[in-house]
Design an enzyme around this catalytic site. Structure first.
Site, short mmCIF file in Angstrom:
data_model
loop_
_atom_site.label_atom_id
_atom_site.label_comp_id
_atom_site.label_asym_id
_atom_site.label_seq_id
_atom_site.Cartn_x
_atom_site.Cartn_y
_atom_site.Cartn_z
N TYR A 42 43.08 35.82 43.49
CA TYR A 42 43.02 36.98 42.59
C TYR A 42 43.24 38.27 43.38
O TYR A 42 44.08 39.10 43.01
CB TYR A 42 41.67 37.01 41.88
CG TYR A 42 41.47 38.22 40.99
CD1 TYR A 42 41.97 38.23 39.70
CD2 TYR A 42 40.78 39.34 41.45
CE1 TYR A 42 41.79 39.33 38.88
CE2 TYR A 42 40.59 40.45 40.64
CZ TYR A 42 41.10 40.45 39.35
OH TYR A 42 40.94 41.55 38.55
N LYS A 102 46.55 40.78 43.08
CA LYS A 102 46.37 42.18 42.69
C LYS A 102 46.88 43.13 43.77
O LYS A 102 47.39 44.22 43.47
CB LYS A 102 44.90 42.46 42.37
CG LYS A 102 44.42 41.85 41.07
CD LYS A 102 45.09 42.48 39.86
CE LYS A 102 44.40 42.13 38.57
NZ LYS A 102 45.04 42.78 37.38
#
Length: 252
Positions: free
Chosen positions: A164, A168
């Site tokens: 994640y 990002k």
């Protein structure tokens, strides 16, 4: 209550804005803020039809819901073309859709799945939409992309969410590259990096706000207001910038 009324004067009067992940959380707040400022809003959703229908009722004639799974390139392209067909032009793309997907290191199957889904949803999907947006903007005198990343892009995420944070961070690099590569053609790109936001995820008890100086989770409306301002183009020379919205929990 339906708002089937003409666009009023505002920061985004007459603009068409595509917001991904618009049915809940930051996306919903952004769709409503953009609508308030006069925009026509293409409200992307994937799973929650009831929430999408409720939002459409609020947006009225200036709202257009479109379902797509942004992990699938063919659906991402279809979303763009359906959004474009609605009014013939798009002025602003808001890459907001996301989920806090785990990638546990000890389980190889879950690790591989976590990396594939995080990269598809948080990087490849937004990249494909951004590609379509840049191509369109270059032919129509410019446009704006605002991408919702995360404080994890700066500091990394926890051990179960490495993918994640990495995805990002890639979204931030994409934003900077677009700003540098296409600014001369009127394409502006910005990113916002929230910390803990009061959404469905944090309602489940996943958030730790003990270190937040403001003493509370960030309301999604706070993020939406920043996105809406950036989408207005009123700070052109901030293109390429990343705005942290964390209640001073993470300060660079």
């Amino acid at each position: 209550m339906s708002t089937n009324t003409p666009a009023q004067a505002g920061l985004l009067a007459g603009k068409t804005v595509l917001v991904t992940g618009a049915s809940r959380g930051i996306g919903r707040a952004t769709a409503l803020a953009a609508h308030r400022e006069g925009a026509h809003v293409v409200a992307h959703w994937m799973r929650d039809r009831q929430a999408a229908d409720e939002l459409h009722e609020l947006l009225g004639d200036r709202g257009h819901p479109v379902r797509a799974d942004l992990r699938r390139p063919e659906e991402t392209d279809a979303l763009w073309h359906q959004a474009l067909a609605w009014r013939g032009h798009i002025d602003v793309l808001v890459n907001n859709a996301g989920a806090w997907l785990s990638s546990p290191l000890a389980d190889r199957v879950a690790w591989d799945r976590g990396w594939a889904e995080n990269l598809a949803l948080h990087l490849t999907g937004p990249a494909d939409l951004s590609r379509n947006a840049v191509l369109h903007f270059r032919e129509h005198g410019g446009g704006i992309i605002v991408s919702v990343s995360s404080r994890s892009a700066h500091r990394g995420d926890d051990a179960d969410h490495l993918a994640y944070g990495a995805a990002k961070a890639g979204l931030l690099a994409l934003t900077k590259g677009i700003a540098r590569g296409y600014g001369a053609e009127g394409v502006l790109a910005y990113a916002v990096t929230p910390g803990w936001v009061a959404t469905d995820l944090t309602a489940s008890g996943a958030a730790d706000t003990s270190g937040v100086p403001l003493g509370e989770m960030t309301p999604p409306q706070d993020v939406a207001e920043m996105i809406t301002f950036l989408a207005s183009g009123r700070s052109r020379h901030a293109t390429g910038a990343t705005i942290d919205i964390t209640g001073a929990d993470y300060v660079r």
